[in-house]
Structures are given as C-alpha cells and as structure tokens.
Design a protein around this motif. Sequence first.
Motif, short mmCIF file in Angstrom:
data_model
loop_
_atom_site.label_atom_id
_atom_site.label_comp_id
_atom_site.label_asym_id
_atom_site.label_seq_id
_atom_site.Cartn_x
_atom_site.Cartn_y
_atom_site.Cartn_z
N TYR A 95 -56.82 56.53 2.84
CA TYR A 95 -57.41 56.01 1.61
C TYR A 95 -57.64 54.49 1.72
CZ TYR A 95 -57.79 54.37 -3.19
OH TYR A 95 -58.20 53.74 -4.34
N ARG A 96 -56.63 53.77 2.18
CA ARG A 96 -56.75 52.31 2.26
C ARG A 96 -57.76 51.88 3.32
NH1 ARG A 96 -50.24 51.08 1.68
NH2 ARG A 96 -50.09 51.81 -0.49
N GLU A 101 -60.42 53.67 4.45
CA GLU A 101 -61.77 53.99 4.00
C GLU A 101 -62.22 53.05 2.89
OE1 GLU A 101 -63.87 55.87 5.38
OE2 GLU A 101 -62.56 56.91 6.80
N ASN A 102 -61.31 52.67 2.02
CA ASN A 102 -61.65 51.74 0.95
C ASN A 102 -62.05 50.37 1.51
OD1 ASN A 102 -61.73 51.04 -1.98
ND2 ASN A 102 -60.09 49.65 -1.40
N LYS A 103 -61.28 49.90 2.51
CA LYS A 103 -61.60 48.61 3.12
C LYS A 103 -62.88 48.70 3.93
CE LYS A 103 -59.24 44.62 5.01
NZ LYS A 103 -57.91 44.02 5.14
N ARG A 104 -63.07 49.82 4.62
CA ARG A 104 -64.29 50.00 5.40
C ARG A 104 -65.53 49.96 4.51
NH1 ARG A 104 -64.99 54.31 10.16
NH2 ARG A 104 -64.19 55.82 8.66
N ARG A 105 -65.48 50.64 3.37
CA ARG A 105 -66.63 50.62 2.45
C ARG A 105 -66.91 49.21 1.94
NH1 ARG A 105 -64.30 55.52 0.62
NH2 ARG A 105 -63.19 54.37 -0.99
N THR A 106 -65.85 48.49 1.61
CA THR A 106 -66.03 47.13 1.11
C THR A 106 -66.65 46.23 2.17
OG1 THR A 106 -64.11 47.40 -0.34
CG2 THR A 106 -64.87 45.15 0.06
N ASP A 164 -63.17 39.64 0.30
CA ASP A 164 -64.47 39.94 -0.28
C ASP A 164 -65.00 38.87 -1.21
OD1 ASP A 164 -62.49 40.41 -2.11
OD2 ASP A 164 -63.35 42.27 -2.90
#
Length: 286
Positions: free
Chosen positions: A140-141, A143-148, A95
């Motif tokens: 969790y990991r 979805e977190n990466k997908r949002r980023t 990112d």
Amino acid sequence: IKHFFNLKDEDLNSNDPEIPAIRESIIICNDPEVDVNGKQLGLVESPGVINSGGLKNDALNLKAIETFYEVQPQAGDNYPNLIFVLISADDKRFDGPSSSFVKSLNCLKMLNLVDTDHPNLVVIITFAGHFARRKDAWTYRFENKRRTIKDIVFNHFKIQVEVIALENYPDDEGFERNANNTELPNGELQPENLYNACEKVLQENNDYFGLYALKTVRNVKTKEVLGGLSIKSEIFGPHEAQKHRDFLEKIALGDCTFDKTDTETSNSGFFSSLMKYLPQRLRQMI
C-alpha cells in the motif's frame, strides 16, 4: 547498482562523501565466447545537488556537474539514455515545492537533461524495506508513493516515468534470496525490477543499441573497470557558481519558471543519481 551490473564493491570510482565530486567509471567487457571484445560503458555518479551541506555546497555541486558535461568528450549535445534519480522511502516530504525531490527535478529541467520526446528517467525508491514489515502495508505504501511520484514527474515534464523500489541492505531486512535477486515484500525481485524498467524505457524509445549495451555489461562475466573523468566541487570558487546559487535560491522559494539565462547551459548533471553512457556512440549516450 553494483549488484545490478555484477560488480564488486571496490570496482567503482565511487564518491567520497567528504570530497563531493562527479565521477566516472568506465566498464570494459571482454568475453570471446559471446563475441564481446572491448565493449565500454561509462557509469557516472554525481553528488547530490540538494544536500544538507548548505546552499553554497549545493551550488558548487551543480557547477561541477555542469562542467563535467561541458568537457566530457562523449557528451556533446546528447541526452542521456537513462537517468536514475534516487529518493528514499524515508522521505516523507517529497511532493511540495521545497522538497529535495522537486528541487532536483527543477534542476534537471533547467539543465535540459530529460528528453521529453523519448523519456529517459527512472526513479528509484531506496531503503524500500523501511516502508513496512507486513506485505499488505508495504504494498500500500509503495504504490501510494509510486503514484505520487508519477504525478509529480508528469507535472514537471509531461512524461510517464518508471518507478521501482530497491532495498539497500536486503539481508538486514530479512528479504529472501532468489538466485541473483532478493524478493521484495510485494513479490518483485530486485535488482531484476530495475533491469525490467530500463529495458522497457529503452524499447519504448526504440533504442536497441542502448539495450544491447545494457545487456552486454550486465551479462558478460569478464569486466575491467577503469577510473574516468572526475571533477571535484571544491575546485570552484563561489563566484564561479553564483548563477547556480541564484537558481537554487529561486526554486527554494517555489519559483519554478526559467528564463533564457537559466537554460543556456550544456546538457549536464543529475542529482543523487546515476547515468550510463556508451563512448563513441553514433547518436546519444547510455
């Protein structure tokens, strides 16, 4: 991807890692039972532009990708219908301005390949089994990466992007089989999740011709795969890729601005990714 199109390992004109090249495989479908005869779809695999081979090799890869679309007769001035950009679940630094993912997006932007009016980008997180073993930690990991990823792509192109996960070796990860799919820890089925993402993109773009081509190639059992156009990066000299090297040096320093000379290129290339196009298409490629 081979699983996605129901192809065998030896079918595709795939990249030799020792000889980087952008390579085309032409899939020809024949199935009289469903009135399909000679339908063609090209599957193009490019070398990564942001590789570990150094700036010189990255620039040569970018030059090869650009040249492919200058000489490929079906490319013209069209946007591809679907671009697959791959990012590994193991990539922890994706990112920042110096990350390979962000650099690749900048290259896509410079080459004017992403259609911001009809978004054609799908991001695939590979080696998804590496997120975690437990379902809750994996979800969790992911979805977190997908949002980023969605945020990064929106900042670059002002578009919403589909992001899905694929595990390259599902059997090794112990994922359960479900018909022709395997089940990810969050319950999604792969590669069905990739098809659903592509279908959503094409439907939202009112690209029903592209959707028909995608369904045909995936579902027709009788296929012939021919080698198409291939351009090796090594055929170019450093002077021929100087413009590309200058651009890569600029984005390596976090400069994401583009002047006129940056964008005066043909629609070309994508990075560690796959694109599909349909020859003799009326409007654009798939």
